[in-house]
Design a protein around this motif. Structure first.
Motif, short mmCIF file in Angstrom:
data_model
loop_
_atom_site.label_atom_id
_atom_site.label_comp_id
_atom_site.label_asym_id
_atom_site.label_seq_id
_atom_site.Cartn_x
_atom_site.Cartn_y
_atom_site.Cartn_z
N LEU A 103 0.84 -1.19 0.00
CA LEU A 103 0.00 0.00 0.00
C LEU A 103 0.88 1.24 0.00
N ASP A 104 0.44 2.25 -0.71
CA ASP A 104 1.25 3.46 -0.85
C ASP A 104 1.21 4.36 0.38
N ASN A 105 0.10 4.33 1.11
CA ASN A 105 -0.08 5.25 2.24
C ASN A 105 -0.44 4.50 3.51
N GLY A 106 -0.24 5.19 4.64
CA GLY A 106 -0.67 4.65 5.92
C GLY A 106 0.48 4.20 6.81
N ASP A 107 0.16 4.00 8.07
CA ASP A 107 1.13 3.54 9.06
C ASP A 107 1.59 2.13 8.68
N PRO A 108 2.89 1.91 8.47
CA PRO A 108 3.37 0.59 8.03
C PRO A 108 3.15 -0.52 9.05
N LEU A 109 2.88 -0.15 10.31
CA LEU A 109 2.66 -1.17 11.34
C LEU A 109 1.19 -1.34 11.69
N ASN A 110 0.33 -0.56 11.08
CA ASN A 110 -1.10 -0.63 11.39
C ASN A 110 -1.85 -1.31 10.25
N TRP A 111 -2.27 -2.55 10.49
CA TRP A 111 -3.00 -3.33 9.48
C TRP A 111 -4.41 -3.67 9.92
N LYS A 112 -4.91 -2.96 10.93
CA LYS A 112 -6.26 -3.20 11.42
C LYS A 112 -7.28 -2.82 10.36
N ILE A 114 -7.61 -4.40 7.63
CA ILE A 114 -7.11 -4.88 6.34
C ILE A 114 -6.75 -6.36 6.42
N ILE A 115 -6.00 -6.72 7.47
CA ILE A 115 -5.56 -8.09 7.70
C ILE A 115 -6.29 -8.65 8.92
N ASP A 116 -6.60 -9.94 8.87
CA ASP A 116 -7.26 -10.61 10.00
C ASP A 116 -6.48 -10.35 11.29
N PRO A 117 -7.16 -9.94 12.37
CA PRO A 117 -6.47 -9.63 13.64
C PRO A 117 -5.57 -10.74 14.14
N ALA A 118 -5.92 -12.01 13.87
CA ALA A 118 -5.10 -13.13 14.34
C ALA A 118 -3.72 -13.13 13.70
N LEU A 119 -3.58 -12.52 12.51
CA LEU A 119 -2.31 -12.53 11.80
C LEU A 119 -1.42 -11.34 12.14
N ILE A 120 -1.95 -10.37 12.87
CA ILE A 120 -1.15 -9.17 13.20
C ILE A 120 -0.96 -9.00 14.70
N SER A 121 -1.31 -10.03 15.48
CA SER A 121 -1.20 -9.92 16.94
C SER A 121 0.25 -9.72 17.40
N ALA A 122 1.21 -10.30 16.68
CA ALA A 122 2.62 -10.16 17.07
C ALA A 122 3.08 -8.71 16.93
N ILE A 123 2.54 -8.00 15.94
CA ILE A 123 2.90 -6.59 15.75
C ILE A 123 2.38 -5.77 16.93
N ASN A 136 5.81 -14.80 10.89
CA ASN A 136 5.30 -15.94 11.64
C ASN A 136 5.16 -17.13 10.70
N GLU A 137 5.16 -18.33 11.28
CA GLU A 137 5.06 -19.55 10.47
C GLU A 137 4.18 -20.57 11.17
N VAL A 138 3.26 -21.13 10.41
CA VAL A 138 2.39 -22.20 10.89
C VAL A 138 2.54 -23.39 9.95
N ARG A 139 2.77 -24.58 10.50
CA ARG A 139 2.89 -25.79 9.68
C ARG A 139 1.74 -26.74 9.99
#
Length: 219
Positions: A103-112, A114-123, A136-139
């Protein structure tokens, strides 16, 4: 092989494949450098790449429209591969999809939102903006295949801190053991991975039996 795929992949580039072989015995450990020839075939746009070596064949799309287009090109190459080398078995089939969200604009650490909350919890867990990478990695291990899901901010500016708004969703599915040469049956039935292929990069890679290298003279 080259002449047969020339209608779809007319541009040829010869390169080298480099790696290492680790030999371990009771008395010592030895590392041997490995290198072999590798041929890359491009379409006219250079966004579709077929790579052939003595140990694998891969097909990569740098610009991906739909699964049917990828499947058509893949079946075209596999049919020629089988007709040229008569390979009865494949030791590994892999199908990988990489969705690079930029994405061209916006806070690079804020994905609320846009991305499922479960995938950005580490941030959100790290109370600092001095982050250079968050991956992160899930097998998932099924009876007949394995799926590795990597997600997060890989950071194209690494090792600098994150300043660009980028996120990666990386699905890597593979089947192992000796498989017959029926790709339709073996890989396309796995909807877990196929339904994820909507945009981005896609690659199919085959790891071929060791004896295949002896037949490359037919190339």
């Amino acid at each position: 092989f080259q002449a047969s795929i020339q209608s779809k992949f007319p541009i040829l580039k010869e390169t080298q494949e480099f790696g290492f072989d680790f030999l371990v015995s009771e008395k010592e450990q030895e590392t041997k450098p490995l290198h072999s020839k590798m041929w890359q075939f491009y379409d006219l746009t250079k966004k579709k790449i077929a790579t052939l070596s003595s140990s694998f064949l891969s097909l990569e799309f740098l610009s991906y429209n739909n699964f049917e287009e990828f499947k058509e090109n893949n079946n075209f190459i596999l049919k020629i591969l089988y007709e040229t080398y008569k390979i009865p078995l494949i030791s590994r089939i892999g199908l990988r999809y990489i969705n690079q969200i930029k994405l061209d604009n916006g806070d690079p650490l804020n994905w609320k939102g846009i991305i499922d909350p479960a995938l950005i919890s580490a941030i959100d867990f790290v109370a600092s903006r001095d982050i250079s990478r968050v991956m992160n990695e899930v097998r998932i291990k099924k009876e007949d295949y394995e799926l590795t899901f990597r997600f997060g901010i890989a950071n194209s500016m690494y090792p600098n801190r994150i300043v660009r708004k980028e996120f990666i969703l990386d699905y890597d599915c593979y089947l192992k053991d000796d498989l017959d040469f029926d790709i339709e049956k073996n890989i396309y039935s796995y909807k877990d991975i196929e339904n994820s292929f909507k945009a981005g990069k896609i690659k199919l890679a085959l790891v071929l039996p060791q004896h295949f290298g002896d037949d490359l003279q037919h190339f």
